[in-house]
Scaffold this motif. Structure first.
Motif, PDB file in Angstrom:
ATOM      1  N   ALA A  14       6.598  -3.298  -2.339  1.00  7.11           N
ATOM      2  CA  ALA A  14       6.028  -4.526  -2.891  1.00  7.11           C
ATOM      3  C   ALA A  14       4.564  -4.706  -2.522  1.00  7.11           C
ATOM      4  CB  ALA A  14       6.836  -5.735  -2.418  1.00  7.11           C
ATOM      5  N   ALA A  15       4.064  -3.914  -1.545  1.00  7.71           N
ATOM      6  CA  ALA A  15       2.718  -4.172  -1.037  1.00  7.71           C
ATOM      7  C   ALA A  15       1.696  -3.109  -1.419  1.00  7.71           C
ATOM      8  CB  ALA A  15       2.760  -4.307   0.490  1.00  7.71           C
ATOM      9  N   THR A  16       2.135  -1.924  -1.800  1.00  7.94           N
ATOM     10  CA  THR A  16       1.197  -0.838  -2.092  1.00  7.94           C
ATOM     11  C   THR A  16       1.342  -0.376  -3.539  1.00  7.94           C
ATOM     12  OG1 THR A  16       0.532   1.425  -1.492  1.00  7.94           O
ATOM     13  CG2 THR A  16       2.848   0.877  -1.230  1.00  7.94           C
ATOM     14  N   PRO A  17       0.241   0.000  -4.177  1.00  6.92           N
ATOM     15  CA  PRO A  17       0.328   0.488  -5.568  1.00  6.92           C
ATOM     16  C   PRO A  17       0.773   1.941  -5.677  1.00  6.92           C
ATOM     17  CG  PRO A  17      -1.947   0.521  -4.844  1.00  6.92           C
ATOM     18  CD  PRO A  17      -1.164  -0.103  -3.718  1.00  6.92           C
ATOM     19  N   GLU A  18       1.055   2.583  -4.575  1.00  3.89           N
ATOM     20  CA  GLU A  18       1.464   3.984  -4.609  1.00  3.89           C
ATOM     21  C   GLU A  18       2.791   4.127  -5.361  1.00  3.89           C
ATOM     22  OE1 GLU A  18       0.405   5.939  -0.474  1.00  3.89           O
ATOM     23  OE2 GLU A  18       0.955   3.821  -0.222  1.00  3.89           O
ATOM     24  N   PRO A  19       3.002   5.259  -6.036  1.00  6.74           N
ATOM     25  CA  PRO A  19       4.235   5.449  -6.817  1.00  6.74           C
ATOM     26  C   PRO A  19       5.454   5.658  -5.920  1.00  6.74           C
ATOM     27  CG  PRO A  19       2.900   7.438  -6.859  1.00  6.74           C
ATOM     28  CD  PRO A  19       2.066   6.397  -6.182  1.00  6.74           C
ATOM     29  N   PHE A  86      -2.417   9.971  -8.506  1.00  8.42           N
ATOM     30  CA  PHE A  86      -2.669   8.612  -7.996  1.00  8.42           C
ATOM     31  C   PHE A  86      -4.125   8.453  -7.570  1.00  8.42           C
ATOM     32  CE2 PHE A  86      -2.995   5.791  -4.245  1.00  8.42           C
ATOM     33  CZ  PHE A  86      -2.723   4.583  -4.873  1.00  8.42           C
ATOM     34  N   GLU A  87      -4.692   7.291  -7.940  1.00  5.72           N
ATOM     35  CA  GLU A  87      -6.036   6.907  -7.506  1.00  5.72           C
ATOM     36  C   GLU A  87      -6.062   5.385  -7.399  1.00  5.72           C
ATOM     37  OE1 GLU A  87      -9.746   8.938  -8.854  1.00  5.72           O
ATOM     38  OE2 GLU A  87     -10.122   7.026  -9.882  1.00  5.72           O
ATOM     39  N   GLY A  88      -6.567   4.885  -6.286  1.00  8.77           N
ATOM     40  CA  GLY A  88      -6.604   3.444  -6.106  1.00  8.77           C
ATOM     41  C   GLY A  88      -6.797   3.087  -4.653  1.00  8.77           C
ATOM     42  N   VAL A  89      -6.467   1.829  -4.306  1.00  7.52           N
ATOM     43  CA  VAL A  89      -6.683   1.308  -2.951  1.00  7.52           C
ATOM     44  C   VAL A  89      -5.339   0.964  -2.324  1.00  7.52           C
ATOM     45  CG1 VAL A  89      -7.772  -0.493  -1.564  1.00  7.52           C
ATOM     46  CG2 VAL A  89      -8.943   0.397  -3.587  1.00  7.52           C
ATOM     47  N   ILE A  90      -5.081   1.552  -1.160  1.00  6.96           N
ATOM     48  CA  ILE A  90      -3.904   1.198  -0.375  1.00  6.96           C
ATOM     49  C   ILE A  90      -4.317   0.034   0.535  1.00  6.96           C
ATOM     50  CG2 ILE A  90      -2.199   2.017   1.287  1.00  6.96           C
ATOM     51  CD1 ILE A  90      -2.749   4.861   0.282  1.00  6.96           C
ATOM     52  N   PRO A  91      -3.643  -1.110   0.434  1.00  7.31           N
ATOM     53  CA  PRO A  91      -4.097  -2.311   1.155  1.00  7.31           C
ATOM     54  C   PRO A  91      -4.057  -2.155   2.680  1.00  7.31           C
ATOM     55  CG  PRO A  91      -2.491  -2.852  -0.551  1.00  7.31           C
ATOM     56  CD  PRO A  91      -2.470  -1.373  -0.403  1.00  7.31           C
ATOM     57  N   LYS A  92      -4.877  -2.950   3.348  1.00  6.41           N
ATOM     58  CA  LYS A  92      -4.872  -2.971   4.807  1.00  6.41           C
ATOM     59  C   LYS A  92      -3.492  -3.371   5.310  1.00  6.41           C
ATOM     60  CE  LYS A  92      -9.764  -4.082   5.491  1.00  6.41           C
ATOM     61  NZ  LYS A  92     -10.741  -5.072   6.068  1.00  6.41           N
ATOM     62  N   GLY A  93      -3.118  -2.803   6.442  1.00  6.20           N
ATOM     63  CA  GLY A  93      -1.816  -3.071   7.017  1.00  6.20           C
ATOM     64  C   GLY A  93      -0.734  -2.152   6.514  1.00  6.20           C
TER      65      GLY A  93
END
Length: 807
Positions: A14-19, A86-93
């Protein structure tokens, strides 16, 4: 436990855009990518598709193209297949928080068993990316049981892609979106690939075509290119481009879409490039290209001419100038990558053709060095084939009696005048899927009569169709009335609609001009016309040749028995027609047998008794060429050959010294060898191998070793085929070490004056030799026991490679 369990446990869906989905495996070649990850510490993540997941390593300083650099690569958890792009930003935490850039994308090919390599700690593979190409090694570092990380080293191997500019410094934006880290973090719009072409797209153009001839041209004013087995592709760069068109002007850009980004990177304001589209990721052949089209890739593009550049028409310039401009345009493309410049060999065409055919190639295209570019078929470009391959129209089919097979054979025709000429049938080369596809395509084309004149006997049971489908057919020869022999279906040529009236290929004529002579039995084989002279200069007859092969068989068979063979036949003797034959056909003697070879559509020829060698002599065989493998394991070579081919003007003493140099260098690596004088002017240095290494490994070692010697002694050796670069040097021909490549068999007669023989020797005997052609059919048998080589037990090539690399 799922291979992705560790991956999922480390991440919050729910927190990361990773597949998180597992994704679907690729339909064709295995995929590869590398991501630049700006996390706590900047690093590059290597992803290799395998067994439904992405094997992953974090390369701390990024890949290096210097083989001396050993970059630390920490093995990480397997990733799901969609992570490949995959390309994008993995959130802090979150685990791995930071910005991820898709840095490279393409395919990879393992050179050895992957599971074995992962367990052993050495994975060797080929990369086919847009930025990283060539051969690489991953080698595990021995650690302590308490180590939490599994540390490996990522090392570039020596090849044409090595020693290029530093890719880490060179490439700082995304291969997919053109964005840098800041733009990715800001979720900025993608940057269009390539230049914003300021000039108009070149208009569709009719390509220049090569004339099919039987013999290569003579003279030094020719360039000889390797004949490429693919689709002709005219690449248009300019506003609205790139656009890829077939030889008939059809826009197939969508079909070859994976090539577009690489073509868009070429530094041109506008251009029109002529070349050939081929299967990518190491696959070879027309069938592989058709499979790639079905799978959506991978593809490669081999460029060989430049018609327009930056708004200038180059067609009136000589070929040498056009190639120079093309070479400059392609100067920055990665070697061994998606786009390559064709190799052009200057000088003697016969030498180039012989080398290409011996290495298992399709043939050559010879082009006048000073020729201008003129649309259509002319005499300035000529193609000469090792195996004849031509596109024919399908005009009918015969019903099959086998369940599940929609037809037994196809009837073929070629254009002639205003109509069609019947060229025979093809009944091999079809997979089940191909047959179903052809049946569906032929069904709506049914007609009542034949498009060509076909005999009543050949017309029985035939369903006729309109000649609208073109098929690529490989065949050995034609009969006197133009019927194809030993035909094999290679695939449909959708890019070739039936042309109006191209010239038919020149048939191979086999005529025995001698009288009947006498007949005699040798090794149980009836030798007809035994008195016919094969070698006029020394009087050796067909019967003499058969008798020699019977007598030499006990010495020759240990070298050539149960190996796939290629034959050089001289039905008319040394002064007449000669041809190279890889596959048996109708009428072959029973003493010459056939064996299936994995990955090949036609069985190979082999012999295992003196009668087989003699039966070959009866049908005009003079030379026996052997592959480096036995028929029971054709995927595992058991010999390695370096063919030392000296430039004109070099004496035998220089070649002998070179052979001894190779002997010493290989011996230092733990590889004993033995020499063979070839009956011409060269020497083969041969090593016997344990059957543990793959063809790719053997070929790579041979190539690396040859190039290593050439780089260390550039005034003495050359490891490329170019005759211009060979002046005053010895060519270390490593190309014999490929699956379909052959080398002359020990004790084989050569198709040269004097009935010379290829003779294996001991190193002591070689030291006393003064020429490479001292042995012939009159003295080989008596000399052989006195000079026989001292053959050591076969060696493990992997052990030799470790000694070479220090791994």
């Amino acid at each position: 436990m799922s291979r992705l369990a560790t991956y999922h446990a480390k991440r919050d869906r729910a927190a990361t855009p990773e597949p998180f989905d597992a994704g679907a495996p690729s339909a064709g070649a295995l995929r590869y990518s590398m991501q630049n990850h700006d996390a706590t510490r900047l690093h590059w993540d290597l992803r290799l598709e395998w067994d439904g997941v992405l094997l992953s390593w974090a390369v701390t300083r990024g890949p290096s193209l210097d083989p001396a650099d050993k970059r630390l690569a920490v093995r990480t958890e397997d990733h799901p297949l969609p992570y490949l792009t995959f390309e994008g930003v993995i959130p802090k935490g979150q685990y791995g928080a930071g910005t991820v850039m898709l840095w490279d994308l393409g395919h990879w090919r393992p050179l050895d068993d992957v599971e074995y390599g992962l367990g052993k700690g050495h994975l060797r593979f080929q990369l086919y990316g847009r930025r990283l190409t060539g051969l690489w090694d991953l080698v595990r570092i021995k650690g302590k049981p308490s180590d939490r990380a599994e540390n490996w080293l990522m090392v570039k191997a020596e090849d044409a892609a090595a020693h290029q500019p530093d890719p880490v410094a060179r490439y700082t934006t995304s291969i997919g979106t053109g964005r840098d880290f800041a733009a990715i973090a800001a979720d900025a719009a993608p940057v269009p690939p390539g230049p914003a072409y300021p000039l108009a797209l070149p208009k569709p153009a009719e390509p220049m075509l090569a004339k099919l001839v039987s013999d290569p041209p003579e003279g030094d004013d020719w360039l000889h290119e390797l004949k490429i087995d693919g689709y002709r592709g005219m690449v248009h760069l300019g506003r609205g481009g790139p656009v890829i068109r077939t030889r008939n002007g059809l826009d197939w850009t969508d079909r070859f879409a994976p090539l577009v980004p690489a073509l868009a990177d070429l530094p041109a304001r506008s251009a029109l490039i002529d070349g050939e589209i081929v299967a990518g990721a190491g696959a070879q052949g027309f069938s592989a290209l058709q499979q790639a089209i079905t799978d959506g890739g991978p593809f490669g593009y081999v460029a060989f001419d430049l018609l327009e550049l930056d708004g200038r028409n180059l067609r009136a310039r000589p070929l040498t100038e056009r190639r120079a401009a093309l070479e400059e345009l392609l100067a920055d493309v990665p070697p061994l990558g998606l786009i390559q410049l064709s190799v052009a060999l200057p000088g003697d065409g016969a030498t180039a053709l012989a080398a290409i055919c011996a290495a298992g190639g399709e043939g050559i295209v010879s082009k006048r060095a000073g020729s201008t570019y003129r649309a259509g078929r002319g005499d300035s470009w000529r193609k000469i084939k090792c195996d004849r391959r031509t596109a024919f129209a399908i005009i009918g089919w015969t019903k099959s009696d086998s369940p599940g097979r929609p037809f037994a054979s196809l009837l073929l025709a070629s254009p002639e005048g205003e109509g069609w000429r019947y060229r025979g049938r093809v009944g091999t080369g079809f997979s089940t899927a191909t047959q179903a596809d052809l049946a569906a395509r032929m069904a709506p084309l049914v007609r009542k009569t034949a498009a060509a004149k076909v005999s009543r006997a050949d017309s029985r049971g035939v369903t006729w169709i309109e000649p609208a489908l073109m098929a690529e057919i490989r065949y050995a020869e034609e009969t006197s009335d133009g019927i194809l022999r030993h035909a094999s279906f290679q695939g449909l040529r959708e890019d070739k609609m039936p042309p109006t009236a191209p010239p038919a290929p020149t048939p191979v004529v086999r005529v025995d001009r001698a009288g009947k002579g006498d007949s005699r039995k040798i090794a149980g084989v009836t030798i007809t016309n035994a008195d016919r002279v094969v070698f006029p200069d020394c009087g050796v007859t067909k019967g003499d040749l058969a008798a020699y092969y019977e007598a030499i068989a006990p010495l020759m068979l240990p070298h050539c028995a149960d190996r796939p063979l290629s034959l050089v036949r001289l039905p008319e003797g040394l002064g007449g027609q000669q041809f190279f034959q890889k596959h048996a056909g109708r009428g072959f003697p029973v003493q010459m047998k056939t064996t299936p070879v994995a990955g090949e559509e036609e069985p190979a020829i082999y012999v295992n008794a003196a009668s087989g060698l003699v039966a070959g002599a009866q049908m005009g065989v003079v030379e026996y060429h052997i592959r480096g493998t036995r028929r029971d394991r054709t995927d595992r070579p058991d010999r390695l050959v370096f063919d030392l081919d000296p430039d004109e003007g070099l004496g035998f003493a220089e070649v002998r010294a070179a052979a001894e140099d190779l002997r010493d260098r290989l011996a230092a690596l733990g590889m004993p060898t033995w020499p063979m004088v070839t009956g011409g002017k060269g020497i083969h240095v041969v090593a016997d191998l344990k059957r543990t290494a793959s063809w790719d490994t053997v070929k790579l070692f041979a190539r690396t070793f040859a190039h290593l010697l050439a780089s260390e002694q550039p005034d003495r050796y050359v490891a490329v085929m170019s005759k211009a670069k060979r002046e005053g040097k010895i060519f270390i021909d490593w190309l014999r070490n490929e699956p379909q490549a052959t080398a002359i068999s020990p004790f084989s007669v050569r198709a040269r004056p004097g009935a010379k023989v290829a003779m294996p020797l001991s190193w002591q005997a070689l030291a006393k030799e003064t020429s490479a052609n001292a042995y012939d059919t009159s003295n080989a048998l008596t000399a052989a026991p006195k000079i026989a080589p001292e053959r050591a037990p076969p060696v493990s090539l992997e052990r030799v490679i470790r000694a070479l690399t220090g791994a």
